[in-house]
Motif scaffolding. Structure first.
Motif, PDB file in Angstrom:
ATOM      1  N   GLU A   1      -5.049 -12.412   6.425  1.00  0.00           N
ATOM      2  CA  GLU A   1      -6.260 -11.929   7.093  1.00  0.00           C
ATOM      3  C   GLU A   1      -6.026 -10.548   7.706  1.00  0.00           C
ATOM      4  OE1 GLU A   1      -7.414 -14.923   9.890  1.00  0.00           O
ATOM      5  OE2 GLU A   1      -7.912 -16.361   8.330  1.00  0.00           O
ATOM      6  N   LYS A   2      -4.839 -10.336   8.262  1.00  0.00           N
ATOM      7  CA  LYS A   2      -4.502  -9.018   8.809  1.00  0.00           C
ATOM      8  C   LYS A   2      -4.558  -7.962   7.714  1.00  0.00           C
ATOM      9  CE  LYS A   2      -1.345 -10.330  12.555  1.00  0.00           C
ATOM     10  NZ  LYS A   2       0.054 -10.213  13.022  1.00  0.00           N
ATOM     11  N   LEU A   3      -3.998  -8.305   6.557  1.00  0.00           N
ATOM     12  CA  LEU A   3      -3.980  -7.358   5.448  1.00  0.00           C
ATOM     13  C   LEU A   3      -5.389  -7.078   4.934  1.00  0.00           C
ATOM     14  CD1 LEU A   3      -1.938  -5.670   3.958  1.00  0.00           C
ATOM     15  CD2 LEU A   3      -1.773  -7.458   2.260  1.00  0.00           C
ATOM     16  N   ALA A   4      -6.244  -8.080   4.927  1.00  0.00           N
ATOM     17  CA  ALA A   4      -7.634  -7.880   4.485  1.00  0.00           C
ATOM     18  C   ALA A   4      -8.373  -6.931   5.438  1.00  0.00           C
ATOM     19  CB  ALA A   4      -8.351  -9.222   4.402  1.00  0.00           C
ATOM     20  N   ILE A   5      -8.149  -7.110   6.730  1.00  0.00           N
ATOM     21  CA  ILE A   5      -8.781  -6.221   7.713  1.00  0.00           C
ATOM     22  C   ILE A   5      -8.215  -4.817   7.585  1.00  0.00           C
ATOM     23  CG2 ILE A   5      -9.058  -5.770  10.183  1.00  0.00           C
ATOM     24  CD1 ILE A   5      -9.103  -8.844  10.580  1.00  0.00           C
ATOM     25  N   TYR A   6      -6.906  -4.710   7.367  1.00  0.00           N
ATOM     26  CA  TYR A   6      -6.274  -3.401   7.174  1.00  0.00           C
ATOM     27  C   TYR A   6      -6.842  -2.712   5.935  1.00  0.00           C
ATOM     28  CZ  TYR A   6      -2.699   0.202   6.800  1.00  0.00           C
ATOM     29  OH  TYR A   6      -2.062   1.409   6.728  1.00  0.00           O
ATOM     30  N   GLN A   7      -7.062  -3.468   4.877  1.00  0.00           N
ATOM     31  CA  GLN A   7      -7.622  -2.906   3.652  1.00  0.00           C
ATOM     32  C   GLN A   7      -9.027  -2.371   3.911  1.00  0.00           C
ATOM     33  OE1 GLN A   7      -7.798  -5.693   0.401  1.00  0.00           O
ATOM     34  NE2 GLN A   7      -8.101  -4.091  -1.107  1.00  0.00           N
ATOM     35  N   THR A   8      -9.836  -3.108   4.626  1.00  0.00           N
ATOM     36  CA  THR A   8     -11.175  -2.662   4.971  1.00  0.00           C
ATOM     37  C   THR A   8     -11.130  -1.393   5.809  1.00  0.00           C
ATOM     38  OG1 THR A   8     -11.957  -4.953   4.958  1.00  0.00           O
ATOM     39  CG2 THR A   8     -13.328  -3.339   6.113  1.00  0.00           C
ATOM     40  N   ALA A   9     -10.248  -1.363   6.793  1.00  0.00           N
ATOM     41  CA  ALA A   9     -10.119  -0.193   7.666  1.00  0.00           C
ATOM     42  C   ALA A   9      -9.656   1.023   6.877  1.00  0.00           C
ATOM     43  CB  ALA A   9      -9.141  -0.501   8.800  1.00  0.00           C
ATOM     44  N   SER A  10      -8.712   0.833   5.983  1.00  0.00           N
ATOM     45  CA  SER A  10      -8.199   1.945   5.183  1.00  0.00           C
ATOM     46  C   SER A  10      -9.259   2.500   4.251  1.00  0.00           C
ATOM     47  CB  SER A  10      -6.989   1.498   4.360  1.00  0.00           C
ATOM     48  OG  SER A  10      -5.923   1.162   5.194  1.00  0.00           O
ATOM     49  N   ILE A  11     -10.005   1.632   3.614  1.00  0.00           N
ATOM     50  CA  ILE A  11     -11.047   2.083   2.696  1.00  0.00           C
ATOM     51  C   ILE A  11     -12.135   2.842   3.459  1.00  0.00           C
ATOM     52  CG2 ILE A  11     -12.887   1.299   1.139  1.00  0.00           C
ATOM     53  CD1 ILE A  11     -10.924  -0.915   0.222  1.00  0.00           C
ATOM     54  N   ALA A  12     -12.492   2.368   4.636  1.00  0.00           N
ATOM     55  CA  ALA A  12     -13.482   3.085   5.455  1.00  0.00           C
ATOM     56  C   ALA A  12     -12.957   4.465   5.835  1.00  0.00           C
ATOM     57  CB  ALA A  12     -13.806   2.272   6.707  1.00  0.00           C
ATOM     58  N   ARG A  13     -11.711   4.546   6.211  1.00  0.00           N
ATOM     59  CA  ARG A  13     -11.092   5.820   6.592  1.00  0.00           C
ATOM     60  C   ARG A  13     -11.069   6.786   5.417  1.00  0.00           C
ATOM     61  NH1 ARG A  13      -4.840   5.903   8.564  1.00  0.00           N
ATOM     62  NH2 ARG A  13      -5.170   7.209  10.373  1.00  0.00           N
ATOM     63  N   TRP A  14     -10.643   6.285   4.272  1.00  0.00           N
ATOM     64  CA  TRP A  14     -10.562   7.141   3.088  1.00  0.00           C
ATOM     65  C   TRP A  14     -11.945   7.585   2.623  1.00  0.00           C
ATOM     66  CZ3 TRP A  14      -7.073   3.049   0.353  1.00  0.00           C
ATOM     67  CH2 TRP A  14      -5.807   3.063   0.937  1.00  0.00           C
ATOM     68  N   ALA A  15     -12.929   6.709   2.731  1.00  0.00           N
ATOM     69  CA  ALA A  15     -14.288   7.055   2.290  1.00  0.00           C
ATOM     70  C   ALA A  15     -14.866   8.188   3.132  1.00  0.00           C
ATOM     71  CB  ALA A  15     -15.187   5.825   2.371  1.00  0.00           C
ATOM     72  N   ILE A  16     -14.597   8.179   4.421  1.00  0.00           N
ATOM     73  CA  ILE A  16     -15.091   9.253   5.284  1.00  0.00           C
ATOM     74  C   ILE A  16     -14.435  10.576   4.903  1.00  0.00           C
ATOM     75  CG2 ILE A  16     -15.107  10.110   7.666  1.00  0.00           C
ATOM     76  CD1 ILE A  16     -15.399   7.121   8.511  1.00  0.00           C
ATOM     77  N   ILE A  17     -13.137  10.564   4.682  1.00  0.00           N
ATOM     78  CA  ILE A  17     -12.430  11.784   4.287  1.00  0.00           C
ATOM     79  C   ILE A  17     -12.911  12.251   2.916  1.00  0.00           C
ATOM     80  CG2 ILE A  17     -10.171  12.780   3.739  1.00  0.00           C
ATOM     81  CD1 ILE A  17     -10.569  12.243   6.712  1.00  0.00           C
ATOM     82  N   GLU A  18     -13.104  11.314   1.997  1.00  0.00           N
ATOM     83  CA  GLU A  18     -13.581  11.670   0.658  1.00  0.00           C
ATOM     84  C   GLU A  18     -14.980  12.281   0.729  1.00  0.00           C
ATOM     85  OE1 GLU A  18     -14.144   9.542  -3.673  1.00  0.00           O
ATOM     86  OE2 GLU A  18     -14.632   8.399  -1.873  1.00  0.00           O
ATOM     87  N   ALA A  19     -15.852  11.697   1.523  1.00  0.00           N
ATOM     88  CA  ALA A  19     -17.203  12.239   1.672  1.00  0.00           C
ATOM     89  C   ALA A  19     -17.173  13.656   2.239  1.00  0.00           C
ATOM     90  CB  ALA A  19     -18.033  11.317   2.569  1.00  0.00           C
ATOM     91  N   ALA A  20     -16.304  13.886   3.200  1.00  0.00           N
ATOM     92  CA  ALA A  20     -16.185  15.226   3.773  1.00  0.00           C
ATOM     93  C   ALA A  20     -15.680  16.218   2.732  1.00  0.00           C
ATOM     94  CB  ALA A  20     -15.265  15.203   4.985  1.00  0.00           C
ATOM     95  N   CYS A  21     -14.747  15.795   1.889  1.00  0.00           N
ATOM     96  CA  CYS A  21     -14.260  16.663   0.807  1.00  0.00           C
ATOM     97  C   CYS A  21     -15.399  17.058  -0.122  1.00  0.00           C
ATOM     98  CB  CYS A  21     -13.174  15.957  -0.003  1.00  0.00           C
ATOM     99  SG  CYS A  21     -11.573  15.852   0.791  1.00  0.00           S
ATOM    100  N   PHE A  22     -16.205  16.081  -0.507  1.00  0.00           N
ATOM    101  CA  PHE A  22     -17.330  16.374  -1.394  1.00  0.00           C
ATOM    102  C   PHE A  22     -18.382  17.238  -0.703  1.00  0.00           C
ATOM    103  CE2 PHE A  22     -15.964  12.632  -4.020  1.00  0.00           C
ATOM    104  CZ  PHE A  22     -15.768  13.353  -5.188  1.00  0.00           C
TER     105      PHE A  22
END
Length: 133
Positions: A74-95
């Protein structure tokens, strides 16, 4: 556990590859250092800083949902969600930098480098989640 970390690494690689491909196709690297910041383009200069702060805030905010008695999966699932949210924000800013203000390509490349540095590493994940291997 290792399979979930591998999945997270593949997701990160796909995001980095997509942004890199977009920068390669759409970016004009001949004028990368010709960035001029004036009053009308000042907002665009702050997009990377806003993305950095927002992504880290979201990441830490999502990780706060982890409780002491939560299982490692469950910790890893939450970490995965947090990481994807973080990366998506950075990716959106790049675009945004690439499409809205191509003159600021250097700032987009800096964000891309930051996104690359956020690659998931097993030791870092275990340390952040307080998992003993």
């Amino acid at each position: 556990m290792d399979q979930k970390i591998k999945t997270l690494k593949i997701i990160h690689l796909a995001l980095v590859a997509g942004v890199t491909l977009a920068f390669t196709i759409l970016g004009n690297f001949k004028t990368i250092f010709d960035m001029v910041i004036d009053n009308s383009s000042l907002f665009y200069a702050f997009i990377p800083a806003i993305a950095y702060v927002t992504s880290n805030f979201m990441f830490k905010n999502i990780l706060r949902k982890i409780q002491n008695d939560t299982s490692n999966d469950e910790k890893l699932a939450i970490y995965q969600t947090a990481s994807i949210a973080r990366w998506a924000i950075i990716e959106a800013a790049c675009f945004l930098m690439l499409i809205l203000k191509p003159d600021f390509l250097l700032l987009g490349v800096i964000l891309l480098i930051y996104l690359i540095l956020l690659a998931p590493k097993k030791t870092q994940i275990f340390q952040t989640l307080d998992i003993r291997s």
